[in-house]
Design a protein around this motif. Sequence first.
Motif, PDB file in Angstrom:
ATOM      1  N   GLU A 163    -133.558 -26.645  -6.869  1.00  9.83           N
ATOM      2  CA  GLU A 163    -134.559 -26.274  -5.875  1.00  9.83           C
ATOM      3  C   GLU A 163    -134.511 -24.755  -5.718  1.00  9.83           C
ATOM      4  N   THR A 164    -135.572 -24.089  -6.120  1.00  9.31           N
ATOM      5  CA  THR A 164    -135.571 -22.627  -6.123  1.00  9.31           C
ATOM      6  C   THR A 164    -136.148 -22.077  -4.826  1.00  9.31           C
ATOM      7  N   HIS A 165    -135.573 -20.982  -4.394  1.00  9.99           N
ATOM      8  CA  HIS A 165    -136.026 -20.286  -3.192  1.00  9.99           C
ATOM      9  C   HIS A 165    -136.407 -18.860  -3.577  1.00  9.99           C
ATOM     10  N   GLY A 166    -137.052 -18.169  -2.664  1.00 12.16           N
ATOM     11  CA  GLY A 166    -137.421 -16.791  -2.921  1.00 12.16           C
ATOM     12  C   GLY A 166    -136.197 -15.931  -3.179  1.00 12.16           C
ATOM     13  N   VAL A 167    -136.304 -15.056  -4.169  1.00 10.13           N
ATOM     14  CA  VAL A 167    -135.202 -14.133  -4.469  1.00 10.13           C
ATOM     15  C   VAL A 167    -135.252 -12.991  -3.454  1.00 10.13           C
ATOM     16  N   PRO A 168    -134.197 -12.801  -2.660  1.00  2.00           N
ATOM     17  CA  PRO A 168    -134.225 -11.725  -1.651  1.00  2.00           C
ATOM     18  C   PRO A 168    -134.492 -10.365  -2.281  1.00  2.00           C
ATOM     19  N   LEU A 169    -135.261  -9.535  -1.584  1.00  2.00           N
ATOM     20  CA  LEU A 169    -135.531  -8.192  -2.076  1.00  2.00           C
ATOM     21  C   LEU A 169    -134.237  -7.373  -2.094  1.00  2.00           C
ATOM     22  N   ILE A 170    -134.060  -6.582  -3.122  1.00  4.48           N
ATOM     23  CA  ILE A 170    -132.896  -5.706  -3.230  1.00  4.48           C
ATOM     24  C   ILE A 170    -133.133  -4.493  -2.342  1.00  4.48           C
ATOM     25  N   GLU A 171    -132.156  -4.173  -1.524  1.00  3.79           N
ATOM     26  CA  GLU A 171    -132.305  -3.072  -0.571  1.00  3.79           C
ATOM     27  C   GLU A 171    -132.017  -1.725  -1.225  1.00  3.79           C
ATOM     28  N   PRO A 172    -132.898  -0.748  -1.023  1.00  2.00           N
ATOM     29  CA  PRO A 172    -132.647   0.606  -1.530  1.00  2.00           C
ATOM     30  C   PRO A 172    -131.711   1.370  -0.601  1.00  2.00           C
ATOM     31  N   GLN A 173    -131.262   2.524  -1.038  1.00  2.00           N
ATOM     32  CA  GLN A 173    -130.368   3.358  -0.228  1.00  2.00           C
ATOM     33  C   GLN A 173    -130.765   4.822  -0.381  1.00  2.00           C
ATOM     34  N   LEU A 174    -130.902   5.515   0.730  1.00  2.00           N
ATOM     35  CA  LEU A 174    -131.217   6.942   0.706  1.00  2.00           C
ATOM     36  C   LEU A 174    -129.933   7.749   0.555  1.00  2.00           C
ATOM     37  N   ILE A 175    -129.908   8.645  -0.424  1.00  2.00           N
ATOM     38  CA  ILE A 175    -128.778   9.535  -0.653  1.00  2.00           C
ATOM     39  C   ILE A 175    -129.213  10.955  -0.297  1.00  2.00           C
ATOM     40  N   VAL A 176    -128.630  11.515   0.750  1.00  2.00           N
ATOM     41  CA  VAL A 176    -129.008  12.860   1.192  1.00  2.00           C
ATOM     42  C   VAL A 176    -128.106  13.883   0.512  1.00  2.00           C
ATOM     43  N   ARG A 177    -128.749  14.817  -0.208  1.00  2.00           N
ATOM     44  CA  ARG A 177    -128.010  15.887  -0.877  1.00  2.00           C
ATOM     45  C   ARG A 177    -128.573  17.233  -0.417  1.00  2.00           C
ATOM     46  N   ASP A 178    -128.593  18.208  -1.312  1.00  2.00           N
ATOM     47  CA  ASP A 178    -128.868  19.582  -0.902  1.00  2.00           C
ATOM     48  C   ASP A 178    -130.336  20.007  -0.973  1.00  2.00           C
ATOM     49  N   SER A 179    -131.221  19.155  -1.472  1.00  2.00           N
ATOM     50  CA  SER A 179    -132.617  19.579  -1.667  1.00  2.00           C
ATOM     51  C   SER A 179    -133.476  19.404  -0.424  1.00  2.00           C
ATOM     52  N   THR A 180    -132.893  18.895   0.661  1.00  2.00           N
ATOM     53  CA  THR A 180    -133.648  18.759   1.910  1.00  2.00           C
ATOM     54  C   THR A 180    -132.936  19.480   3.049  1.00  2.00           C
ATOM     55  N   GLY A 181    -133.743  20.025   3.942  1.00  2.00           N
ATOM     56  CA  GLY A 181    -133.206  20.730   5.102  1.00  2.00           C
ATOM     57  C   GLY A 181    -134.249  20.813   6.189  1.00  2.00           C
ATOM     58  N   PRO A 182    -133.917  21.443   7.314  1.00  2.00           N
ATOM     59  CA  PRO A 182    -134.865  21.565   8.432  1.00  2.00           C
ATOM     60  C   PRO A 182    -136.140  22.290   8.023  1.00  2.00           C
ATOM     61  N   ALA A 183    -137.209  21.946   8.709  1.00  2.00           N
ATOM     62  CA  ALA A 183    -138.479  22.637   8.458  1.00  2.00           C
ATOM     63  C   ALA A 183    -138.320  24.112   8.788  1.00  2.00           C
ATOM     64  N   PRO A 184    -138.922  24.999   7.983  1.00  2.00           N
ATOM     65  CA  PRO A 184    -138.811  26.436   8.273  1.00  2.00           C
ATOM     66  C   PRO A 184    -139.499  26.773   9.595  1.00  2.00           C
ATOM     67  N   SER A 185    -138.902  27.688  10.333  1.00  2.00           N
ATOM     68  CA  SER A 185    -139.461  28.062  11.657  1.00  2.00           C
ATOM     69  C   SER A 185    -140.547  29.091  11.501  1.00  2.00           C
TER      70      SER A 185
END
Length: 328
Positions: free
Chosen positions: A306-328
């Motif tokens: 008896e087959t059931h829906g395959v659960p969606l695989i959860e993604p993961q956000l990896i924060v590195r150096d290419s993002t920062g606060p908006a410039p003032s």
Amino acid sequence: MVDVARLAGVSQQTVSRVVNRAENVTPEIRERVEQAIEQLHYRRNTAAAALASNRTMNLGVLSYALSVHGTSLALVGISEQARRHGYSTRLVTLAALDHATVRSALSELSADEVDGIIVLAPLTAAMEVLRGIESDVPIVTFEQGSTESATSVSIDEVHGARMVVRHLLDLGHATVWHIAGPPGWMASDARQLGWRTELSERGRIVPPPISTTDWSPRAGYEAAARLAENLNVTAIFAANDPFALGAMKFFDEQNIAVPGRVSVVGFDNVAEAKYYNPSLTTVVLDFEEVGYRAVDQILSMMRGDETHGVPLIEPQLIVRDSTGPAPS
């Protein structure tokens, strides 16, 4: 198998259950049998197993654009999980996505006598063609951005894109611009949907997405050249990591600081992402897990479970150096 059973102190039926990864074996018994298998260098006779089970012990894989990051990694997962269960794989690649080509590929796999088919062609056109073709064996598809289903495997890429936008808005950026994937790809649609939904629900302006024709770094470079003309652009969500690499290359050539002047986020977490300059904030998508789950699901279908829906695989956000606060 007789020798393994004797050494482990169990019946041949128990050895068979361990080899076939049945669940009704205690961990202690399983460990004893596996140790005996290793000690005696036992190898399962796949030809005999196929005769006994009336199966070919082959899984077919129908694929399109194997050079694409997600598809290639999913194939690795399929091959590894199939091997663990005593199956071989037969790969047929699609040169086009029209009805005749897809039908011919399915016929080729059927002629090879496979027990089931996994389709790695996450494009809208391919899925539409498949829905109009009947198959004598079970089929499981990889459909990026789709909802939970008993006949498909997917990663929750809509949620992954929303995490990207949420991260950038929380850093103070007024909105997020999007370098969209090429049309026709389910991944392009899913990532754009997540981006648009998060911006809308946060009451932010949804800028027009920047279109592309392929998944290459050059496409990201050219998109960045268009975005750089607008001084209001401070945050960019690129639909894959190569786009982000191309964009950051353009910004570096123009002395536009990343992340000081503009933050950039990719998607997929390719192996090189943490070595970009700056290292790339991106989203991890476990494509090998897609392959594992596709094999497990098709084996379940082949057994008549008896087959059931395959659960969606959860993604993961990896924060590195290419993002920062908006410039003032």
